[in-house]
Design a protein around this motif. Sequence first.
Motif, PDB file in Angstrom:
ATOM      1  N   ASP A 299       0.860  -1.176   0.000  1.00  0.00           N
ATOM      2  CA  ASP A 299       0.000   0.000   0.000  1.00  0.00           C
ATOM      3  C   ASP A 299       0.897   1.226   0.000  1.00  0.00           C
ATOM      4  OD1 ASP A 299      -1.718   2.100   0.484  1.00  0.00           O
ATOM      5  OD2 ASP A 299      -2.877   1.047   2.022  1.00  0.00           O
ATOM      6  N   GLU A 301       0.420   4.069   0.878  1.00  0.00           N
ATOM      7  CA  GLU A 301       0.252   4.881   2.084  1.00  0.00           C
ATOM      8  C   GLU A 301       1.206   4.469   3.197  1.00  0.00           C
ATOM      9  OE1 GLU A 301      -3.746   4.995   3.423  1.00  0.00           O
ATOM     10  OE2 GLU A 301      -4.458   6.207   1.742  1.00  0.00           O
ATOM     11  N   ILE A 333       1.063   8.750  -0.908  1.00  0.00           N
ATOM     12  CA  ILE A 333       1.753   8.187   0.248  1.00  0.00           C
ATOM     13  C   ILE A 333       1.387   8.916   1.540  1.00  0.00           C
ATOM     14  CG2 ILE A 333       3.682   7.518  -1.239  1.00  0.00           C
ATOM     15  CD1 ILE A 333       5.378   9.595   0.225  1.00  0.00           C
ATOM     16  N   GLY A 334       0.620   9.985   1.409  1.00  0.00           N
ATOM     17  CA  GLY A 334       0.139  10.671   2.597  1.00  0.00           C
ATOM     18  C   GLY A 334       1.226  11.328   3.411  1.00  0.00           C
TER      19      GLY A 334
END
Length: 379
Positions: A299, A301, A333-334
């Motif tokens: 993921d 993130e 990726i926040g």
Amino acid sequence: MQLEVLGVGGAGCRIADAIRAAEPTDHSFLTDVFAFDTDESSLSGTVIPESHRFRYGPDDIDGGLGGDLERGRTVGRACADDLLERVTRTTAAAADAILVAVGLGGATGGGTVPALVAALQQRTDTPVYVLATLPADREFDAAADRARSGPRGSAADAPRPNAAANAVATLERLDGVASAIITFDNEDWLRPGEALGDGRDRCNRELATRIAAVFAGGGDSDGAVAQTVVDASDIRRIVGDQSAVVALGYGDQTVETNGSRFGLGLLSAEPDVDTSDAVSAIETVVRKGIHGKRSLECDPETAERGLLIVGGPPAWLNRRAIAEGRRTLESAIGGSGILGGDAPRPDSDRVFAAVVLAGVESERIEALRAAADRAETAD
């Protein structure tokens, strides 16, 4: 940037061979490529120059270690300094980074690479990255089936029942030793029903394409200068020096150019590229790079940091679209640990986006740990 590549073990040597073949003709980025193995026949299967191929270890293991990781560690510890001397004695140019390629399921590379990387780290301030392939489930699943049914096939493609355990143990030994661990999951890239021996060359080409896209970088390419150069310090800043697990994303698309790719190349004028076409092409490859198939499924993130490189014919590298791609990666990726740049390739007819996700978490590695535990319990 300038990269030195060391392939260790059968899988590592084949990967090093593929990276050498993937080096752009108009943008050299490799200082040297070496191949180290205990199996002479495996070394002979590469096109790496003979002066850069070295068989090591006692004579009684020529042909491989049969998956015996403990024996591999013993041989690796005994030979690491000798391998290091061969590299430093032969290398003519200083590299910005060293990339050590290895298949984690095997015993030769898995046993040697932790000791070799540790020796390299003691000798140089240059970052030492490990490029590691994870074994496919079908390797140890097939081994279990064959152990129950009897005869085995050729040694070259024999399934390895301890591949998962070897991979997990080697990853643990690389933690805190390698500057970063760039991963490629064979299981995810093999086609349904495809044996590793049938698909590995294709998988290695896919991996080599991504390595070349990241490490060849930007800079001056046949007179075309990048607007924002990604150099060795940028890559080091993103992947870090704390053994972060790294996944690579990639996307590309063929575009129209006026340059002749045949004959004498007399038609070399810069094409008149419509802005909307350039923006669309970059948006497409960036989307593929971020959300498409990655070298290790994860993921985005979970990534701590990210890098985006967009390359291709200079006229197609729209600066606003590249900047928007960087913002897209930052959102994915926040976080704010993002760098980006462009890589002009005047002789190319493709636009590409290479994405580096550093410090990722992956269920695949946890699945390998579970498989290793099951194998140990069964024994």
